[in-house]
Design a protein around this motif. Structure first.
Motif, PDB file in Angstrom:
ATOM      1  N   ILE A 183       1.393  -1.090  -0.001  1.00 33.01           N
ATOM      2  CA  ILE A 183      -0.610   0.329  -0.009  1.00 33.01           C
ATOM      3  C   ILE A 183       1.328   0.820   0.092  1.00 33.01           C
ATOM      4  O   ILE A 183       0.432   2.495  -0.239  1.00 33.01           O
ATOM      5  CB  ILE A 183      -0.836  -0.299   1.118  1.00 33.01           C
ATOM      6  CG1 ILE A 183      -0.358  -0.149   2.463  1.00 33.01           C
ATOM      7  CG2 ILE A 183      -1.991  -1.037   1.097  1.00 33.01           C
ATOM      8  CD1 ILE A 183      -1.233   0.032   3.958  1.00 33.01           C
ATOM      9  N   PHE A 184       2.191   0.815   0.024  1.00 35.06           N
ATOM     10  CA  PHE A 184       2.646   1.973   0.248  1.00 35.06           C
ATOM     11  C   PHE A 184       3.645   2.365  -1.105  1.00 35.06           C
ATOM     12  O   PHE A 184       5.034   3.074  -0.993  1.00 35.06           O
ATOM     13  CB  PHE A 184       4.141   1.644   1.474  1.00 35.06           C
ATOM     14  CG  PHE A 184       3.783   1.968   2.629  1.00 35.06           C
ATOM     15  CD1 PHE A 184       3.042   2.780   3.456  1.00 35.06           C
ATOM     16  CD2 PHE A 184       3.955   0.456   3.142  1.00 35.06           C
ATOM     17  CE1 PHE A 184       2.074   2.977   4.394  1.00 35.06           C
ATOM     18  CE2 PHE A 184       2.889   0.672   4.704  1.00 35.06           C
ATOM     19  CZ  PHE A 184       2.571   1.265   5.041  1.00 35.06           C
ATOM     20  N   GLU A 185       3.437   2.291  -2.489  1.00 37.88           N
ATOM     21  CA  GLU A 185       3.806   1.633  -3.688  1.00 37.88           C
ATOM     22  C   GLU A 185       4.175   3.031  -3.960  1.00 37.88           C
ATOM     23  O   GLU A 185       3.259   4.371  -3.053  1.00 37.88           O
ATOM     24  CB  GLU A 185       3.171   1.765  -4.802  1.00 37.88           C
ATOM     25  CG  GLU A 185       2.996   0.111  -4.314  1.00 37.88           C
ATOM     26  CD  GLU A 185       3.834  -1.132  -5.022  1.00 37.88           C
ATOM     27  OE1 GLU A 185       5.032  -0.351  -5.704  1.00 37.88           O
ATOM     28  OE2 GLU A 185       3.905  -1.960  -5.447  1.00 37.88           O
ATOM     29  N   PRO A 186       5.131   4.153  -4.838  1.00 39.21           N
ATOM     30  CA  PRO A 186       6.075   3.145  -5.467  1.00 39.21           C
ATOM     31  C   PRO A 186       7.157   2.387  -4.091  1.00 39.21           C
ATOM     32  O   PRO A 186       7.474   2.978  -3.275  1.00 39.21           O
ATOM     33  CB  PRO A 186       6.915   3.455  -6.221  1.00 39.21           C
ATOM     34  CG  PRO A 186       6.918   5.286  -5.685  1.00 39.21           C
ATOM     35  CD  PRO A 186       5.012   5.266  -5.285  1.00 39.21           C
ATOM     36  N   GLU A 187       7.774   1.102  -4.564  1.00 39.91           N
ATOM     37  CA  GLU A 187       8.577   0.326  -4.113  1.00 39.91           C
ATOM     38  C   GLU A 187       9.910  -0.209  -4.945  1.00 39.91           C
ATOM     39  O   GLU A 187       9.555   0.169  -5.669  1.00 39.91           O
ATOM     40  CB  GLU A 187       8.072  -0.768  -3.164  1.00 39.91           C
ATOM     41  CG  GLU A 187       6.803  -0.898  -2.007  1.00 39.91           C
ATOM     42  CD  GLU A 187       7.646  -0.814  -0.334  1.00 39.91           C
ATOM     43  OE1 GLU A 187       8.562  -0.618  -0.183  1.00 39.91           O
ATOM     44  OE2 GLU A 187       7.008  -0.840   0.180  1.00 39.91           O
ATOM     45  N   PRO A 208       9.770  -3.546   0.602  1.00 38.47           N
ATOM     46  CA  PRO A 208      10.734  -3.053   2.454  1.00 38.47           C
ATOM     47  C   PRO A 208       9.484  -2.067   2.300  1.00 38.47           C
ATOM     48  O   PRO A 208       9.931  -2.026   4.379  1.00 38.47           O
ATOM     49  CB  PRO A 208      11.991  -2.191   1.220  1.00 38.47           C
ATOM     50  CG  PRO A 208      12.238  -2.443  -0.400  1.00 38.47           C
ATOM     51  CD  PRO A 208      10.742  -3.294  -0.442  1.00 38.47           C
ATOM     52  N   LYS A 209       9.102  -1.076   2.435  1.00 43.39           N
ATOM     53  CA  LYS A 209       8.322  -0.053   3.020  1.00 43.39           C
ATOM     54  C   LYS A 209       7.168  -0.462   3.971  1.00 43.39           C
ATOM     55  O   LYS A 209       6.834  -0.389   5.567  1.00 43.39           O
ATOM     56  CB  LYS A 209       8.050   1.032   2.130  1.00 43.39           C
ATOM     57  CG  LYS A 209       8.957   2.303   1.914  1.00 43.39           C
ATOM     58  CD  LYS A 209       8.354   3.574   1.317  1.00 43.39           C
ATOM     59  CE  LYS A 209       7.801   3.122  -0.166  1.00 43.39           C
ATOM     60  NZ  LYS A 209       7.711   4.050  -0.367  1.00 43.39           N
ATOM     61  N   ALA A 210       6.546  -1.992   3.055  1.00 40.86           N
ATOM     62  CA  ALA A 210       5.324  -2.309   3.828  1.00 40.86           C
ATOM     63  C   ALA A 210       5.694  -3.631   4.833  1.00 40.86           C
ATOM     64  O   ALA A 210       5.577  -4.206   5.537  1.00 40.86           O
ATOM     65  CB  ALA A 210       4.383  -3.119   2.782  1.00 40.86           C
ATOM     66  N   VAL A 243      13.205   6.529   4.901  1.00 43.07           N
ATOM     67  CA  VAL A 243      12.472   7.541   6.049  1.00 43.07           C
ATOM     68  C   VAL A 243      11.716   8.498   6.139  1.00 43.07           C
ATOM     69  O   VAL A 243      11.463   8.671   7.536  1.00 43.07           O
ATOM     70  CB  VAL A 243      14.526   7.754   6.823  1.00 43.07           C
ATOM     71  CG1 VAL A 243      14.228   8.384   8.397  1.00 43.07           C
ATOM     72  CG2 VAL A 243      14.978   6.132   7.261  1.00 43.07           C
ATOM     73  N   LYS A 244      11.912   9.244   5.112  1.00 41.34           N
ATOM     74  CA  LYS A 244      11.809  10.109   5.355  1.00 41.34           C
ATOM     75  C   LYS A 244       9.902  10.204   5.205  1.00 41.34           C
ATOM     76  O   LYS A 244       9.006  10.769   5.618  1.00 41.34           O
ATOM     77  CB  LYS A 244      12.342  11.087   4.108  1.00 41.34           C
ATOM     78  CG  LYS A 244      11.711  12.425   3.936  1.00 41.34           C
ATOM     79  CD  LYS A 244      12.137  14.371   2.850  1.00 41.34           C
ATOM     80  CE  LYS A 244      11.757  14.258   2.708  1.00 41.34           C
ATOM     81  NZ  LYS A 244      12.286  15.158   1.522  1.00 41.34           N
ATOM     82  N   PHE A 245       9.548   8.837   4.362  1.00 42.65           N
ATOM     83  CA  PHE A 245       8.285   8.719   3.938  1.00 42.65           C
ATOM     84  C   PHE A 245       8.097   8.774   5.147  1.00 42.65           C
ATOM     85  O   PHE A 245       6.352   9.106   5.830  1.00 42.65           O
ATOM     86  CB  PHE A 245       8.065   7.634   3.347  1.00 42.65           C
ATOM     87  CG  PHE A 245       6.540   7.536   2.332  1.00 42.65           C
ATOM     88  CD1 PHE A 245       6.197   8.442   1.829  1.00 42.65           C
ATOM     89  CD2 PHE A 245       6.468   6.286   3.694  1.00 42.65           C
ATOM     90  CE1 PHE A 245       4.483   7.240   2.216  1.00 42.65           C
ATOM     91  CE2 PHE A 245       5.228   5.328   3.134  1.00 42.65           C
ATOM     92  CZ  PHE A 245       3.946   6.409   2.933  1.00 42.65           C
TER      93      PHE A 245
END
Length: 480
Positions: free
Chosen positions: A241-245, A260-262, A312-314
């Protein structure tokens, strides 16, 4: 007659009130006279902004948020270092990195003369257990867990073993030593650690206090997590749900990860779930009101195994603070810190006291009634936790770290001095001065305006820095 009745009623009221106050104070004194249990939960590379209670908007952490609402949340708490081994050594021995033997990673053991929290608490009658990453001494060394106060241990001895979420083996204390043993195929290590912790709590009673150290390896890379924790961060098509990855490929030190984010978010949520299970077990055993539970992280968030500065910023994992793991800027060393002790710690309280890892040894030993002299750089924060005071008489905090050119940081009240490039022969060393009250993000260097602050920091450096016994960790500031 009416006035006499009122007068006697008032005297009765005073007597009842006095008795209630005495009983209340007696109960509080009785509670504090009992040696409390201590559960210390340590995250690995968790950023201060990764929890809902610290402002996180995307990652779900309901148990830790509830823990903060029911206890005390610290806004100005620091780790012992900016990577795992020295941070843990600082925690265990109550010393900052100017005095530690272990000032960086590299499997250097605690010395036989290094006294740990576990050793002191064990001497005070505590049953001690640790599950998770140790990293302060391999088998046969002076820092092996069975030599440092642990009655029970299952986990990783070598810190690199903690880089893999599904290892093939773990170490345990057996018959006075440590032994490596295979674990079930496809098992997640942190699930095993959690179950060990739950089983340990389940065996406890009011007859003996205990110290439980849960040293998790999440959300450290590798970014690998159970499907049940990842599912909330995937859409109906099974995509992040955090695209773009930016997928992390196979064939590198850390295992591959498509999202990686998910995965990072899921690992934080898994950690939250583990804490919830431990809290629930304490409650069901009737131990909650005599147990201090602490949650924190060993250093700031990381950019490893597929995680990037953009990630990290996201997530705002540093809560806007500058730097990440391996930095001595705030984002690399300021960490979440939550204390939970129902009926003792003021509910829903927030502390702005400046404190650090090396304060925990004097705090825990005071709780245990230890009266002997301590060799520590810290102060007990017991009265902070009890709501009796809002500050401690602290002059400074000190860190040094040899990687990435070498760096030293000293905080003095609102002022912070940071030296960088101390070991890089190709770049001149740099000294920067920040006022954290006016500039918490360390964006404005005031060194040209405040040579007096630099001189004060230099004097503290000369007082606090001891030359490292290990060549790899040796570092110093320029004389001029």
């Amino acid at each position: 007659m009416h006035r006499i009745t009122i007068f006697y009623s008032f005297l009765i009221f005073l007597a009842i009130t006095s008795c209630q106050e005495k009983n209340g104070n007696s109960k509080e004194s009785e509670k504090l006279s009992l040696k409390p249990n201590i559960v210390f939960v340590l995250a690995d590379d968790l950023g201060i902004g990764d929890l809902g209670s610290y402002g996180q908007e995307y990652i779900k952490t309901p148990n830790l948020d509830r823990m903060a609402k029911e206890g005390m949340l610290f806004t100005d708490f620091y780790s012992g270092s900016t990577v795992c081994a020295p941070s843990r050594a600082s925690l265990m021995t109550g010393k900052h990195t100017g005095h530690l033997t272990i000032r960086g990673n590299g499997e250097f053991p605690l010395k036989s003369t290094d006294t740990t929290i576990a050793q002191i608490l064990k001497s005070q009658g505590y049953h001690t257990a640790m599950f998770g990453k140790w990293g302060l001494g391999l088998q046969g060394t002076s820092g092996s867990p069975e030599k440092k106060g642990w009655d029970e241990f299952t986990g990783h001895l070598h810190h690199v073993d903690g880089h893999f979420q599904k290892p093939d083996s773990l170490w345990s204390i057996e018959k006075g030593g440590v032994k490596k043993h295979a674990i079930e195929d496809d098992a997640f290590a942190n699930e095993i650690f959690t179950q060990k912790g739950i089983n340990f709590i389940d065996k406890q009673s009011d007859n003996q206090p205990f110290f439980l150290f849960m040293s998790y390896t999440v959300p450290h890379a590798e970014l690998r997590v159970e499907d049940k924790y990842l599912a909330p961060y995937l859409n109906k098509h099974g995509e992040s749900i955090f695209e773009p990855e930016n997928p992390w490929p196979t064939g590198r030190h850390y295992g591959q990860q498509k999202y990686p984010k998910a995965a990072y978010a899921a690992m934080v949520t898994s950690l939250d779930s583990y804490v919830g299970k431990l809290l629930e077990k304490l409650k069901s055993k009737g131990l909650e009101e005599n147990t201090l539970v602490i949650f924190t992280s060993d250093n700031g968030t990381h950019i490893e195994g597929g995680r990037t500065k953009e990630d990290v910023k996201f997530f705002n994992s540093t809560a806007g603070l500058r730097g990440v793991k391996r930095d001595l800027y705030e984002g690399g060393i300021r960490t979440p810190f939550i204390a939970h002790w129902p009926g003792t710690i003021p509910k829903g309280s927030i502390s702005s006291v400046t404190a650090a890892y090396w304060d925990l040894l004097p705090t825990f030993t005071e709780l245990a009634g230890y009266k002997k002299r301590l060799e520590t750089d810290g102060f007990s924060i017991m009265d902070i936790l009890l709501g009796k005071t809002k500050d401690i008489n602290r002059e400074f905090l000190y860190w040094e770290f040899h990687e990435e050119g070498g760096k030293i940081a000293i905080r003095m009240g609102d002022w912070k001095v940071v030296w960088t490039n101390l070991l890089d022969s190709n770049i001149s060393a740099k000294c920067a001065v920040y006022n954290l009250k006016n500039d918490p993000y360390e964006s404005v260097d005031l060194s040209s305006k405040h040579p007096d602050i630099i001189e004060k920091a230099k004097e503290l450096y000369r007082q606090q820095h001891q030359r490292s016994e290990i060549d790899k960790f040796r570092i110093s500031i320029p004389e001029n």
